[in-house]
Write a protein that holds these residues in place. Structure first.
Motif, PDB file in Angstrom:
ATOM      1  N   VAL A 233      49.869  34.373  20.825  1.00 62.66           N
ATOM      2  CA  VAL A 233      48.796  35.329  20.578  1.00 62.66           C
ATOM      3  C   VAL A 233      47.541  34.980  21.374  1.00 62.66           C
ATOM      4  O   VAL A 233      46.920  35.848  21.998  1.00 62.66           O
ATOM      5  CB  VAL A 233      48.459  35.392  19.070  1.00 62.66           C
ATOM      6  N   GLY A 234      47.163  33.700  21.363  1.00 60.89           N
ATOM      7  CA  GLY A 234      45.902  33.292  21.955  1.00 60.89           C
ATOM      8  C   GLY A 234      45.816  33.504  23.452  1.00 60.89           C
ATOM      9  O   GLY A 234      44.788  33.981  23.959  1.00 60.89           O
ATOM     10  N   TYR A 235      46.869  33.168  24.187  1.00 64.53           N
ATOM     11  CA  TYR A 235      46.822  33.312  25.643  1.00 64.53           C
ATOM     12  C   TYR A 235      46.669  34.775  26.075  1.00 64.53           C
ATOM     13  O   TYR A 235      45.789  35.095  26.889  1.00 64.53           O
ATOM     14  CB  TYR A 235      48.060  32.679  26.275  1.00 64.53           C
ATOM     15  N   PRO A 236      47.517  35.692  25.582  1.00 66.98           N
ATOM     16  CA  PRO A 236      47.312  37.092  25.978  1.00 66.98           C
ATOM     17  C   PRO A 236      45.951  37.630  25.557  1.00 66.98           C
ATOM     18  O   PRO A 236      45.337  38.420  26.282  1.00 66.98           O
ATOM     19  CB  PRO A 236      48.448  37.831  25.254  1.00 66.98           C
ATOM     20  N   THR A 239      43.212  36.471  28.045  1.00 69.56           N
ATOM     21  CA  THR A 239      43.244  37.246  29.287  1.00 69.56           C
ATOM     22  C   THR A 239      42.684  38.644  29.071  1.00 69.56           C
ATOM     23  O   THR A 239      41.950  39.173  29.914  1.00 69.56           O
ATOM     24  CB  THR A 239      44.681  37.327  29.826  1.00 69.56           C
ATOM     25  N   THR A 240      43.030  39.249  27.932  1.00 68.79           N
ATOM     26  CA  THR A 240      42.512  40.580  27.604  1.00 68.79           C
ATOM     27  C   THR A 240      40.992  40.583  27.551  1.00 68.79           C
ATOM     28  O   THR A 240      40.334  41.485  28.089  1.00 68.79           O
ATOM     29  CB  THR A 240      43.074  41.040  26.240  1.00 68.79           C
ATOM     30  N   GLY A 267      47.980  40.248  29.497  1.00 62.42           N
ATOM     31  CA  GLY A 267      47.708  40.172  28.074  1.00 62.42           C
ATOM     32  C   GLY A 267      47.934  41.507  27.394  1.00 62.42           C
ATOM     33  O   GLY A 267      48.857  42.253  27.733  1.00 62.42           O
ATOM     34  N   TYR A 268      47.061  41.837  26.449  1.00 56.76           N
ATOM     35  CA  TYR A 268      47.240  43.055  25.656  1.00 56.76           C
ATOM     36  C   TYR A 268      46.587  44.274  26.284  1.00 56.76           C
ATOM     37  O   TYR A 268      46.804  45.401  25.818  1.00 56.76           O
ATOM     38  CB  TYR A 268      46.670  42.845  24.246  1.00 56.76           C
ATOM     39  N   LEU A 269      45.783  44.085  27.309  1.00 54.25           N
ATOM     40  CA  LEU A 269      44.999  45.190  27.836  1.00 54.25           C
ATOM     41  C   LEU A 269      45.854  46.374  28.294  1.00 54.25           C
ATOM     42  O   LEU A 269      45.592  47.516  27.893  1.00 54.25           O
ATOM     43  CB  LEU A 269      44.093  44.706  28.973  1.00 54.25           C
ATOM     44  N   PRO A 270      46.905  46.166  29.114  1.00 53.90           N
ATOM     45  CA  PRO A 270      47.698  47.318  29.529  1.00 53.90           C
ATOM     46  C   PRO A 270      48.446  47.999  28.378  1.00 53.90           C
ATOM     47  O   PRO A 270      48.774  49.187  28.478  1.00 53.90           O
ATOM     48  CB  PRO A 270      48.685  46.719  30.542  1.00 53.90           C
ATOM     49  N   TYR A 300      39.952  50.855  36.143  1.00 53.45           N
ATOM     50  CA  TYR A 300      39.832  49.547  36.782  1.00 53.45           C
ATOM     51  C   TYR A 300      41.158  48.791  36.779  1.00 53.45           C
ATOM     52  O   TYR A 300      41.337  47.851  37.563  1.00 53.45           O
ATOM     53  CB  TYR A 300      38.735  48.723  36.095  1.00 53.45           C
ATOM     54  N   LEU A 301      42.077  49.185  35.919  1.00 54.42           N
ATOM     55  CA  LEU A 301      43.388  48.545  35.910  1.00 54.42           C
ATOM     56  C   LEU A 301      44.123  48.792  37.220  1.00 54.42           C
ATOM     57  O   LEU A 301      45.024  48.023  37.586  1.00 54.42           O
ATOM     58  CB  LEU A 301      44.238  49.044  34.738  1.00 54.42           C
ATOM     59  N   LYS A 302      43.732  49.848  37.925  1.00 54.61           N
ATOM     60  CA  LYS A 302      44.395  50.167  39.192  1.00 54.61           C
ATOM     61  C   LYS A 302      43.985  49.208  40.306  1.00 54.61           C
ATOM     62  O   LYS A 302      44.580  49.239  41.384  1.00 54.61           O
ATOM     63  CB  LYS A 302      44.058  51.600  39.608  1.00 54.61           C
ATOM     64  N   GLN A 303      42.958  48.396  40.078  1.00 52.85           N
ATOM     65  CA  GLN A 303      42.567  47.423  41.096  1.00 52.85           C
ATOM     66  C   GLN A 303      42.825  45.984  40.653  1.00 52.85           C
ATOM     67  O   GLN A 303      42.439  45.033  41.340  1.00 52.85           O
ATOM     68  CB  GLN A 303      41.096  47.608  41.478  1.00 52.85           C
ATOM     69  N   ILE A 304      43.486  45.812  39.504  1.00 56.02           N
ATOM     70  CA  ILE A 304      43.908  44.499  39.012  1.00 56.02           C
ATOM     71  C   ILE A 304      45.407  44.372  39.240  1.00 56.02           C
ATOM     72  O   ILE A 304      46.141  45.358  39.135  1.00 56.02           O
ATOM     73  CB  ILE A 304      43.590  44.341  37.514  1.00 56.02           C
ATOM     74  N   TYR A 305      45.864  43.179  39.556  1.00 59.46           N
ATOM     75  CA  TYR A 305      47.294  42.918  39.695  1.00 59.46           C
ATOM     76  C   TYR A 305      47.781  42.175  38.460  1.00 59.46           C
ATOM     77  O   TYR A 305      47.058  41.376  37.870  1.00 59.46           O
ATOM     78  CB  TYR A 305      47.578  42.117  40.966  1.00 59.46           C
ATOM     79  N   PHE A 306      49.021  42.430  38.072  1.00 63.76           N
ATOM     80  CA  PHE A 306      49.585  41.889  36.843  1.00 63.76           C
ATOM     81  C   PHE A 306      50.939  41.266  37.149  1.00 63.76           C
ATOM     82  O   PHE A 306      51.748  41.863  37.862  1.00 63.76           O
ATOM     83  CB  PHE A 306      49.773  43.008  35.811  1.00 63.76           C
TER      84      PHE A 306
END
Length: 373
Positions: A233-236, A239-240, A267-270, A300-306
């Protein structure tokens, strides 16, 4: 709880699915995948694809020794299979032949190595020594096998002026491909203006920053107990939060060409990104009127890589639907046994076209890291 001993006792079933242990004590083999095992060279549509794993770890014992044995060990997590801290640390110390054999078994052509920051709490000079040693050794390792290894530099991010110098040296002189950073620096969000010079330098050098969480100390008590929740839980969550600050504080607007790669699928953002678009509408008083974003938060998610470390084909389908296939790159977390067959994982995702698979497996990373796949 499943332990290694219990797992070994079920060796008949393990052998039937092709799972074996390598010399470094970690698992190799299928991880819930039913697709055919991929082998090098990986082919898609009759064309070879160079597979590039952007999320692979290593450590150098000499760096930890600069903190003292007990302090260094305190930064190595105990995994759920019951291995000791020293065993976990040893697994990340690269023995070239063993690591190459592991990569071959995963159908991974190249690993982009990174070291999770354990030095942010150290004073400037000691941290600088650790970073200098690590970057020199990363450069040496990559130079010894340039077709198999690349690396993200370490940075003394608690001293941004020093981090700028380190990044410049790492990219221009040591040929490292960017830098690996945590989720915060001693509780300070990356959106803090003190870090702006580092992001500006990354933009100038046209290299990515790989965000990998290291834990949220304030939540240690709440995350204690079964399930390794500090990681699960903590790591994602970390990052979120890191990505959300970069979005909502306007950091991505200030540095529109900044390249960020988020570990563990961001993380959980997407998974729940659309809620971000409604936050300031639902509670305007909770948002700073002096910060006027140039676009909707989800854009802004379109300019982040996952990275692709989200475990199931359905999770890959959703990630791609949310951020675009062009923003997803291969990640395994090796040598930690989260996704032991990352290439098979992409082939098992039937929602992806051949072009999407080729991009995720290596073509996007090759462009992002400025080398040819």
């Amino acid at each position: 709880m499943t332990t290694r001993r219990h797992f070994l006792k079920t060796g008949g079933a393990a052998a039937a699915t092709g799972i074996v242990f390598c010399g470094c004590g970690l698992l190799h083999g299928a991880h819930g995948q039913q697709s055919a095992r991929q082998k090098l060279p990986v082919m898609i549509g009759g064309k070879r694809v160079k597979t590039i794993d952007v999320h692979a770890h290593c450590q150098f014992p000499e760096a930890g020794a600069l903190l003292g044995a007990s302090a260094a060990a305190g930064h190595v997590p105990t995994l759920v299979d019951g291995r000791s801290r020293s065993e976990v640390a040893a697994a990340a110390f690269i023995e070239i032949d063993k690591r190459l054999a592991a990569m071959d078994a995963q159908a991974v052509d190249m690993e982009v190595l990174s070291i999770n920051p354990f030095w942010y709490g150290s004073e400037r000079d000691v941290a600088g020594q650790i970073v200098k040693l690590q970057n020199e050794k990363l450069a040496e390792l990559c130079a010894s096998k340039p077709d198999r290894f690349a690396a993200f530099a370490s940075l003394t991010l608690q001293a941004p002026d020093l981090a700028v110098q380190e990044l410049e040296t790492a990219v221009r002189k040591q040929r490292l491909k960017g830098a690996a950073i945590g989720g915060t620096v001693n509780g300070e969000a990356f959106s803090d203006p003190k870090f702006h010079p580092v992001w500006a330098k990354a933009e100038e050098l046209d290299v990515p920053l790989f965000i990998h969480p290291t834990g949220i100390p304030e939540l240690a008590k709440k995350l204690a107990g079964n399930g390794w929740l500090t990681n699960t839980v903590g790591y994602p969550l970390e990052t979120t939060i890191a990505l959300s600050h970069l979005i909502f504080e306007g950091t991505f607007d200030r540095f529109p060409k900044l390249k960020v790669i988020a570990a563990h699928g961001g993380g959980y953002l997407p998974s729940y990104a659309d809620r971000s678009d409604h936050a300031c509408l639902a509670s305007p008083k909770s948002c700073n009127p002096n910060i006027q974003l140039k676009k909707a938060p989800t854009e802004y998610l379109k300019q982040i890589y996952f990275d692709s470390l989200v475990f199931t084909p359905e999770a890959i389908r959703h990630l791609v639907a949310q951020v675009g296939a062009s923003q997803v790159v291969l990640g395994s977390d090796y040598p930690y046994p989260f996704q032991l067959q990352p290439v098979d994982h992409i082939f098992a995702s039937q929602s992806l076209s051949d072009d999407h698979k080729a991009d995720i497996l290596g073509r996007t990373a090759a462009r992002l890291l400025n080398f040819t796949a």
